[in-house]
Motif scaffolding. Structure first.
Motif, PDB file in Angstrom:
ATOM      1  N   GLN A   1      24.488 -26.203  -0.517  1.00 37.24           N
ATOM      2  CA  GLN A   1      25.455 -25.662  -1.472  1.00 37.24           C
ATOM      3  C   GLN A   1      26.758 -25.302  -0.773  1.00 37.24           C
ATOM      4  O   GLN A   1      26.795 -25.119   0.442  1.00 37.24           O
ATOM      5  N   SER A   2      27.800 -25.219  -1.565  1.00 34.44           N
ATOM      6  CA  SER A   2      29.116 -24.796  -1.105  1.00 34.44           C
ATOM      7  C   SER A   2      29.544 -23.655  -2.023  1.00 34.44           C
ATOM      8  O   SER A   2      29.498 -23.793  -3.249  1.00 34.44           O
ATOM      9  N   VAL A   3      29.940 -22.524  -1.419  1.00 34.01           N
ATOM     10  CA  VAL A   3      30.311 -21.352  -2.220  1.00 34.01           C
ATOM     11  C   VAL A   3      31.717 -20.876  -1.869  1.00 34.01           C
ATOM     12  O   VAL A   3      32.250 -21.203  -0.821  1.00 34.01           O
ATOM     13  N   TYR A   4      32.299 -20.094  -2.782  1.00 33.08           N
ATOM     14  CA  TYR A   4      33.666 -19.594  -2.664  1.00 33.08           C
ATOM     15  C   TYR A   4      34.650 -20.764  -2.510  1.00 33.08           C
ATOM     16  O   TYR A   4      35.589 -20.722  -1.717  1.00 33.08           O
ATOM     17  N   ASP A   5      34.414 -21.780  -3.317  1.00 27.93           N
ATOM     18  CA  ASP A   5      35.253 -22.978  -3.251  1.00 27.93           C
ATOM     19  C   ASP A   5      36.710 -22.711  -3.615  1.00 27.93           C
ATOM     20  O   ASP A   5      37.594 -23.491  -3.244  1.00 27.93           O
ATOM     21  N   ALA A   6      36.989 -21.620  -4.294  1.00 30.76           N
ATOM     22  CA  ALA A   6      38.382 -21.271  -4.614  1.00 30.76           C
ATOM     23  C   ALA A   6      39.189 -21.036  -3.335  1.00 30.76           C
ATOM     24  O   ALA A   6      40.412 -21.182  -3.332  1.00 30.76           O
TER      25      ALA A   6
ATOM     26  N   THR B   1      34.334 -16.450  11.665  1.00 31.30           N
ATOM     27  CA  THR B   1      34.124 -17.628  12.504  1.00 31.30           C
ATOM     28  C   THR B   1      35.381 -18.094  13.224  1.00 31.30           C
ATOM     29  O   THR B   1      35.293 -18.840  14.196  1.00 31.30           O
ATOM     30  N   GLY B   2      36.547 -17.704  12.710  1.00 34.71           N
ATOM     31  CA  GLY B   2      37.789 -18.225  13.260  1.00 34.71           C
ATOM     32  C   GLY B   2      37.995 -19.675  12.876  1.00 34.71           C
ATOM     33  O   GLY B   2      38.769 -20.401  13.482  1.00 34.71           O
ATOM     34  N   SER B   3      37.301 -20.102  11.830  1.00 37.21           N
ATOM     35  CA  SER B   3      37.346 -21.485  11.370  1.00 37.21           C
ATOM     36  C   SER B   3      37.689 -21.524   9.885  1.00 37.21           C
ATOM     37  O   SER B   3      38.000 -20.503   9.285  1.00 37.21           O
ATOM     38  N   ALA B   4      37.605 -22.696   9.293  1.00 34.74           N
ATOM     39  CA  ALA B   4      37.936 -22.865   7.876  1.00 34.74           C
ATOM     40  C   ALA B   4      36.800 -22.433   6.959  1.00 34.74           C
ATOM     41  O   ALA B   4      36.995 -22.262   5.757  1.00 34.74           O
ATOM     42  N   PHE B   5      35.607 -22.256   7.504  1.00 34.65           N
ATOM     43  CA  PHE B   5      34.439 -21.863   6.720  1.00 34.65           C
ATOM     44  C   PHE B   5      33.322 -21.430   7.659  1.00 34.65           C
ATOM     45  O   PHE B   5      33.409 -21.626   8.871  1.00 34.65           O
TER      46      PHE B   5
END
Length: 126
Positions: A110-115, A36-40
């Motif tokens: 949901q939010s995933v790969y929060d690490a 995405t070129g973004s933070a998430f």
């Protein structure tokens, strides 16, 4: 029944989804950040049988953390990633949140790969 259309930047590739999504996932993994070129990235998941593709796509496949391929479909003209299909979730199509014409009512579940989530990013899920 609700119909939602998502399309690329130039409009040459679109996908129409019927009904409500199974889930909406904010992903913080490094691959989504690169894609995405973004933070998430945000994926809106629908049953593949509830989707119709308009136009033709180019395909990029990579191996996901599951060890199985994920096929990304993007516009041949403008390069926007519009949807993808992870092999580890057969019968499911993920559509890029930002590609939807109408985003009303589409909120993350949901939010995933929060690490890998950047410290300044806050995501609220139910």
């Amino acid at each position: 029944m609700t119909k939602r259309k998502a399309m690329c930047s130039c409009g040459a590739l679109a996908i129409v989804a019927q009904g409500e999504p199974g889930k909406i996932s904010v992903c913080h993994c490094l691959e989504c950040q690169r894609r995405t070129g973004s933070a998430f990235g945000i994926a809106v998941f629908f049953a593949t049988e509830a989707t119709d593709i308009i136009g033709s796509s180019a395909l990029f496949s990579r191996t996901g953390d599951s060890g199985q391929p994920i096929e990304f479909h993007f516009c041949r003209a403008c390069g926007s990633t519009v949807f993808w299909r992870p092999a580890f979730r057969p019968g499911v199509t993920a559509i890029a949140f930002g590609c939807f014409e109408d985003k009303e009512g589409l909120e993350p579940t949901q939010s995933v790969y929060d690490a890998y989530r950047h410290s300044w990013v806050t995501v609220q899920t139910p």
